[in-house]
Enzyme design. Sequence first.
Site, mmCIF file in Angstrom:
data_model
loop_
_atom_site.group_PDB
_atom_site.id
_atom_site.type_symbol
_atom_site.label_atom_id
_atom_site.label_comp_id
_atom_site.label_asym_id
_atom_site.label_seq_id
_atom_site.Cartn_x
_atom_site.Cartn_y
_atom_site.Cartn_z
ATOM 1 N N LYS A 149 1.176 3.880 -2.788
ATOM 2 C CA LYS A 149 0.999 5.482 -2.745
ATOM 3 C C LYS A 149 2.372 6.242 -3.050
ATOM 4 O O LYS A 149 2.080 7.387 -3.782
ATOM 5 C CB LYS A 149 0.462 5.838 -1.322
ATOM 6 C CG LYS A 149 -0.850 5.226 -0.972
ATOM 7 C CD LYS A 149 -1.954 5.896 -1.462
ATOM 8 C CE LYS A 149 -3.321 5.693 -1.224
ATOM 9 N NZ LYS A 149 -4.165 6.175 -1.929
ATOM 10 N N TYR A 179 0.894 -1.200 0.027
ATOM 11 C CA TYR A 179 -0.039 0.038 0.042
ATOM 12 C C TYR A 179 0.658 1.362 0.017
ATOM 13 O O TYR A 179 0.726 2.386 -0.682
ATOM 14 C CB TYR A 179 -1.051 0.024 1.348
ATOM 15 C CG TYR A 179 -1.739 1.189 1.331
ATOM 16 C CD1 TYR A 179 -2.821 1.676 0.816
ATOM 17 C CD2 TYR A 179 -1.146 2.190 2.299
ATOM 18 C CE1 TYR A 179 -3.628 2.593 0.949
ATOM 19 C CE2 TYR A 179 -1.886 3.409 2.527
ATOM 20 C CZ TYR A 179 -3.159 3.603 1.833
ATOM 21 O OH TYR A 179 -3.914 4.712 2.179
#
Lengths: 324, 324
Positions: free
Chosen positions: B154, B150
Amino acid sequence: MRILITGGTGFIGKQLAQRLLDLGTLALDGQAPRTVERIVLFDAFDGEGVPSDPRLEVVTGDISDAPTLARITDGIDLVWHLAAVVSSAAEADFDLGMQVNLHGLMTLLETLRQQGRAPRLVYASGFAVFGGVLPHVVNDDTALTPQSSYGMQKAVGELLVADYARKGFIDGRVLRLPTIAVRPGKPNKAASTFFSSIIREPLAGLPAVCPVRPDTPVYLSSPRRAVESMLLAMTLAPEALGNQRVIPLPGLTTTVADMVAALERVAGPDAVKLIRWEPDATIQRIVESWPSRVEAPYARSLGFKADPDFDTLIRAHIEDTAAH
Amino acid sequence: MRILITGGTGFIGKQLAQRLLDLGTLALDGQAPRTVERIVLFDAFDGEGVPSDPRLEVVTGDISDAPTLARITDGIDLVWHLAAVVSSAAEADFDLGMQVNLHGLMTLLETLRQQGRAPRLVYASGFAVFGGVLPHVVNDDTALTPQSSYGMQKAVGELLVADYARKGFIDGRVLRLPTIAVRPGKPNKAASTFFSSIIREPLAGLPAVCPVRPDTPVYLSSPRRAVESMLLAMTLAPEALGNQRVIPLPGLTTTVADMVAALERVAGPDAVKLIRWEPDATIQRIVESWPSRVEAPYARSLGFKADPDFDTLIRAHIEDTAAH
């Protein structure tokens, strides 16, 4: 061992392949040397001067095409991923840069992940991941601030390779390479290509253009040193790297003026007279946005080294040119 | 103005939409306010509690599907890109995280680029781009070192949005958001979900589990504050941002113990008794890998603010809950 080098018909790919063929074996993790059975050089183009050897095969194709990648990675133990659209070309043709530098890498990583063999992979990044306002000295902990699409694509590549390695999908290692000079062959579409031209062409009795001021600083590696770093990055044990998979490399900090002075020491004043100074504001801006003063303690702790000085670097280029 | 909010049926998307509907206009770049004509909430799921308003439409679909994106971005002036698979879910299902968090963004950016209208886009990133060994205080110049897929996605998204903005394909702005609490609704698959549960559930008379030690530090923003930051990021003139498109946000640094003490001050000791302490080493490790002490001078210079204290934050949550 079966080896894949993407961008394999580029000059570093060819020199790396020749070095592997000469060595004949490679010792991973300090273990017993293993035989180099097969090397696939994959590239968009057939190259000139590819080593002639029964162990070596050239395959051309599109790096972002999944079926092609499935074919060339089948049974491969080691991958050097050098394929890239260089800086000025990736800036001029955004689609091409994205396709090769980003989708090509993503396709390769997914292909290797799906095969489930977690091969070892060395990814060539570069200091173009930096740009804009930088600290006086860039080190291992400096934030990536690319100011070119090429630099962005390389920065993204570093993050992808590191995460695929963290997840155990590959045993990935990222080399953040200095500008490589003196490159053999002809100028390419890298903004940095003149760093090679202003030495290579005069040594061959040919004129060259220098588009930047003499005081322009640069962070360099010779092709020989880059190839040795490629080999070391592949042979290090995973335990030596842990979760720190990005290795910013040591390099030689010099200036264009000092490079030219070294050329004069090695090849005489007539060589220097072949350089025409034609300032190009765009190239000056791009080149100045890259860091020139770099500390690389992590790489040094792993055994990576910089070239000692630019005179040595020119002499190595002369030797390599004579050998071909 | 026609507005698209991806991840729009998530709680921030809904609160942002409600705020825009209540405002009725939005003033960009300090210019005259312009009418909010239409808001498209795009998401993988129909949401509960979506504002009922003739100006608002919910569209469900796959964020990585190019034809879908071409349809929902047609004629759009402003995009808030909030769609994401949260941290634990993206770690557990690598393919899903890549599809939504990376390919979804890439498809959106390419769709907008092909349309050639360079709309304004706010991208929601987060401090999960950091991980591992961090400096004592993280600031605007700290290198990104994600230790989750994740966080990697990002970090890659930040680089992509910044480069698409630099090239003029979009007018992009990245908000690096603190952990958001107290979230309304139910726990989700974010590793950070308990930061909301341990306040929200006791306030509703329900039990909650805290999987980390009381001394665990955290860097927080309230939903209200996050929505205000989303609005400010969209309304700032491009000249105020120049080439610095990533905005790490100010937040409130506190600890779980201090959060619980605030809960006791606001709701009494019986509320605190509803928290069961059940240490979970995995969650402790993930949460501790995020920074908790952050300096955000760039965002503060642009007018972004942190919540004043956690008591205020709990009271705002109680007000918002009562209002629904």
